[in-house]
Design an enzyme around this catalytic site. Structure first.
Site, PDB file in Angstrom:
ATOM      1  N   ASP A   1      10.457  -6.238  -3.004  1.00 58.49           N
ATOM      2  CA  ASP A   1       9.378  -6.824  -2.207  1.00 58.49           C
ATOM      3  C   ASP A   1       9.307  -8.297  -2.575  1.00 58.49           C
ATOM      4  O   ASP A   1       9.262  -8.629  -3.761  1.00 58.49           O
ATOM      5  CB  ASP A   1       8.043  -6.129  -2.501  1.00 58.49           C
TER       6      ASP A   1
ATOM      7  N   ALA B   1       0.833  -1.213   0.000  1.00 58.90           N
ATOM      8  CA  ALA B   1       0.000   0.000   0.000  1.00 58.90           C
ATOM      9  C   ALA B   1       0.864   1.257   0.000  1.00 58.90           C
ATOM     10  O   ALA B   1       0.699   2.142  -0.851  1.00 58.90           O
ATOM     11  CB  ALA B   1      -0.920  -0.019   1.217  1.00 58.90           C
TER      12      ALA B   1
ATOM     13  N   LYS C   1       4.670  -8.277  -6.532  1.00 58.22           N
ATOM     14  CA  LYS C   1       4.244  -6.899  -6.281  1.00 58.22           C
ATOM     15  C   LYS C   1       5.213  -5.883  -6.879  1.00 58.22           C
ATOM     16  O   LYS C   1       4.792  -4.922  -7.529  1.00 58.22           O
ATOM     17  CB  LYS C   1       4.130  -6.654  -4.777  1.00 58.22           C
TER      18      LYS C   1
ATOM     19  N   CYS D   1      -5.081 -18.577  30.059  1.00 58.12           N
ATOM     20  CA  CYS D   1      -6.248 -19.183  30.723  1.00 58.12           C
ATOM     21  C   CYS D   1      -7.536 -18.476  30.310  1.00 58.12           C
ATOM     22  O   CYS D   1      -8.594 -19.098  30.222  1.00 58.12           O
ATOM     23  CB  CYS D   1      -6.072 -19.159  32.236  1.00 58.12           C
TER      24      CYS D   1
ATOM     25  N   ARG E   1      -6.537  -0.951  -1.728  1.00 58.30           N
ATOM     26  CA  ARG E   1      -5.715   0.243  -1.468  1.00 58.30           C
ATOM     27  C   ARG E   1      -4.409   0.258  -2.260  1.00 58.30           C
ATOM     28  O   ARG E   1      -3.797   1.304  -2.397  1.00 58.30           O
ATOM     29  CB  ARG E   1      -5.413   0.348   0.032  1.00 58.30           C
TER      30      ARG E   1
END
Length: 800
Positions: free
Chosen positions: A248, A222, A272, A376, A259
């Site tokens: 990338d 983005a 990308k 827990c 986006r």
């Protein structure tokens, strides 16, 4: 308290971490009994806006972005009115560099100011108005991106009624981005190029600097898409000497398309960086860009080597994780390169400028770690849907990925696997072996009906038997050791579910669980599974054994516990027994038998992963009377999707590119730079100068974390020690990585004095220095003549 259960909203005051007060007199109400769940609701707020005509005369309070410019919005309010009058009178904008036009605008501002009855300015900043006039006709990409993000969010607010609108006026300026020295008017003249607007502000010489810059963008998601678009429009790296490197290692997914605007449907599955770089060259064919698919990390330092880093002008981070950011920060620190950092989270965004020798580095300050729900709470005492979904994701991974993977690890190398488990010999190893044995023995599926049986029994176990055991161990009236009710807020008392083939959500859970179970065992899926009547018939055939709660069951209630496995002195004996059973099971399996582990994939709507996780979470929510969620909301939480929208991304990158002007100019001071935090939902804009780096002083020297001491010409150990001695520093320890090369306490190390440091690194540390490396780094511990430890910069030894 009965009177408060009518469902009407109450206004809250005095909110504290664990309590609050309501604006209501409860003195005559019935006594408070116990329990009760309060839900926060946001009431609509009515805002009354003035017309533009009224607001121009009486603007009220301005929304501030920079508290060092407290008086700036009032002046800009007048300046924009004067600009409208200038255009109305002359039919054009002021000309860049024209002193005559600047004086005309100043005169108009003065007239408007003098005509005001209220709010008249005492002083008018003539230098600011001169800059305003010179830049009035230019449209700059970073300003357009920044304001586009703000206006885009306001449009969304107007359409949705969600978030607080910007109330009347917001003025913003970045005059600090202007060149630090006055420009020759001839340098501002248009060249009949696409960059003429930018040249009219920054001049043709600085435009040439932009075009010949060497920029490294890390990430092309983005933020990366926005940065590539901005740089292409600004002409950065578009000259003969310029180069933009973008890397990338990710590929395009469908969810990116909301986006990451340089990508299209047909790009899904492609790299990308490659797609983004191609799209950017369509915006500006002169952009010199190289797209790589390497993750910037220690493993790729042969790709991003010393020469690569040394040639860079600036680094722009477009990353989505802290680990990668810290690595790039260390590289920029080491090679003394400016780093422009930014990030978004929903409607929030931030920018941080990391400038060599002027600011602290990114890693100098850290956010506190995110709070996680105690184990827990997630497993036995959930009180919101996030807890249910966290548990659901954990169960999905355990049943369908981790356990089948453990089965395969055992079957591929039984002796090594058993040896590792025996060596561990703990409760966790015992539990792992129990799950592997269950998978290969009691729960092994050979037909699809076996998978349905397994799924139906899992439903009974998770949503009926475990709840019965929990409420048997801790009844509704149970108390703690201090006498307080055990089931007090935030704990919710659970109720077991009764399975019904007439409840669609029950059947949906069994169907999703049996389909995925069949996938792990490689069992064909019959067509009739999607016919609800036939599925209900198959489920109804499953015999459910009676459940009797155990009196000695141990349920973890300690919020600090890190494991649900309870250790036992017999763990080793139990492991031996499990191993023998596993061996007997393995002998019955066909040759080459293995399972198919399933990795969670949130974006495939046909794989039933989210159906199972939503089913898990909603059945558990039903146990605890927690509101259920649809599959989309479940996907958002269980898929750990970080909310990201185009508006905050555009704003963040616009702000960063305004700082990029300063970096590439190279003449700006610390007070010219700005870090920003913004929240478009509120809206809030907060800008401040970056923090300078910590300075260490010794004698007449001083240095910061940005400094690196360099020794060239392949020095020996003695030469290094003498070089430091000349600075009033006595080195007592020298190390390379985790290996000690020299320590003054060891007599044998004196024999190393005349050896070259590079030889010590190779022989003592056994380091392999690749051909592309020209230097290595050592850490030296020093003290002064009074035996005080002195933190010195990292030392680089150049041997080639």
């Amino acid at each position: 308290m009965t009177e408060l259960t009518d469902g009407k909203p109450r206004k809250i005051k005095n909110a504290r971490p664990y309590s609050f007060t309501i604006e209501e007199d409860t003195t005559n109400y019935t006594a408070y009994e116990r329990g009760g769940i309060v839900t926060q609701v946001k009431e609509p707020k009515v805002l009354n806006f003035k017309t533009l005509k009224q607001a121009l005369k009486d603007p009220g309070d301005f929304l501030l972005s920079d508290f060092s410019k407290f008086d700036r919005p009032s002046l800009l309010h007048l300046a924009f009115q004067a600009l409208d009058k200038f255009i109305a009178d002359l039919g054009r904008y002021p000309i860049a560099g024209s002193e005559e036009d600047a004086q005309k605008l100043l005169s108009l501002v003065t007239d408007i100011n003098n005509s005001l009855l209220d709010g008249r300015l005492e002083e008018i900043d003539q230098k600011l108005l001169r800059n305003f006039a010179f830049g009035a006709r230019a449209v700059l990409n970073p300003m357009a991106a920044m304001f586009g993000g703000i206006v885009g969010q306001e449009v969304v607010k107007a359409c949705s009624g969600k978030f607080h609108p910007l109330f009347q006026f917001f003025y913003f300026d970045s005059v600090e981005s202007l060149p630090s020295e006055p420009l020759d008017p001839d340098d501002l003249k248009p060249l009949n190029s696409r960059y003429d607007a930018q040249i009219s502000i920054f001049g043709s010489k600085l435009q040439k600097k932009f075009e010949d810059a060497k920029v490294f963008i890390v990430g092309s998601g983005a933020l990366g898409c926005e940065f590539l678009k901005n740089l292409a429009l600004m002409g950065v790296c578009c000259g003969d000497g310029g180069k933009l490197t973008v890397t990338d290692d990710d590929v395009i997914e469908k969810s990116n398309l909301s986006r990451q605007f340089l990508f299209r449907d047909w790009n899904i599955g492609q790299a990308k960086s490659t797609v983004a770089a191609s799209a950017a060259t369509l915006i500006n064919p002169r952009l010199h860009v190289e797209a790589l698919q390497n993750r910037a990390s220690p493993e790729t330092e042969n790709v991003f080597d010393d020469t690569f880093w040394e040639n860079l002008s600036v680094v722009i981070n477009a990353l989505d994780n802290v680990t990668a950011r810290l690595y790039i920060d260390q590289r920029c620190l080491y090679f003394q390169k400016p780093l422009l950092e930014s990030g978004t989270l929903g409607a929030k965004c931030n920018t941080q400028m990391v400038i060599p020798h002027l600011t602290e580095n990114y890693g100098a300050s850290r956010d506190p770690p995110e709070k996680q729900a105690p184990m827990c709470t997630v497993h036995s005492f959930p009180h919101n849907i996030d807890h249910c979904l966290t548990w659901a994701r954990s169960e999905f991974d355990g049943l369908l990925e981790k356990t089948p993977a453990e089965v395969n690890a055992y079957l591929s190398s039984p002796d090594e696997y058993i040896s590792a488990m025996n060596k561990a010999g703990d409760a966790q190893a015992r539990d792992t072996l129990e799950r592997v044995l269950e998978c290969l023995d009691r729960d092994r599926c050979e037909t699809f009906q076996d998978c349905i049986t397994w799924a139906r029994l899992k439903f009974e176990d998770y949503f009926a038997n475990r709840v019965k055991q929990l409420t048997f161990t801790f009844p509704e009236d149970a108390v703690t050791s201090s006498g307080a009710p055990f089931w007090s807020a935030p704990k919710r008392f659970p109720r077991p579910l009764n399975f019904s083939i007439h409840d669609f959500s029950h059947l949906q859970f069994v169907m999703a669980a049996s389909l995925l179970r069949a996938e792990t065992f490689g069992i064909p899926i019959p067509d009739w599974v999607h016919a609800s009547e036939k599925l209900a018939y198959a489920v109804d055939k499953v015999i459910i054994p009676d459940f009797l709660p155990k009196k000695d069951a141990k349920i973890v209630t300690d919020e600090k516990a890190t494991s649900l496995s309870t250790a036992s002195i017999d763990d080793a004996a139990v492991i031996n027994e499990l191993v023998m059973k596993l061996e007997r099971c393995r002998e019955k399996l066909p040759p080459g038998y293995k399972m198919n582990p399933i990795q969670f994939e949130k974006d495939d709507d046909t794989n039933y992963h989210m159906d199972l996780i939503a089913g898990f979470a909603n059945m558990r929510a039903r146990n605890y009377s927690i509101p259920e969620v649809d599959k989309l909301k479940a996907k958002f939480i269980a898929g750990r999707i970080i909310p990201a929208i185009a508006t905050s991304t555009a704003m963040a990158t616009g702000l960063v590119c305004l700082e990029l002007y300063k970096v590439l100019d190279g003449q700006h001071k610390l007070e010219d730079y700005r870090n920003t935090f913004a929240n478009l939902a509120l809206p809030l804009f907060s800008m401040a100068e970056p923090v300078p780096p910590k300075v260490i002083k010794h004698q007449d020297m001083s240095w910061t974390i940005w400094d690196r001491w360099i020794l060239k010409d392949n020095p020996s150990l003695r030469e290094l020690l003498q070089w430091l001695k000349n600075k009033g520093l006595n080195a007592y320890s020298i190390s390379y990585g985790s290996c000690l090369l020299y320590n003054s306490m060891f007599p044998r190390h004196k024999d190393r004095m005349d050896r070259k440091l590079v030889d010590l690194v190779k022989d003592v540390a056994k380091a392999e220095l690749p051909p592309y490396r020209r230097h290595f780094d050592i850490v030296v511990a020093c003290e002064d003549d009074e035996d005080n430890d002195i933190d010195i910069p990292q030392i680089s030894i150049y041997f080639r």
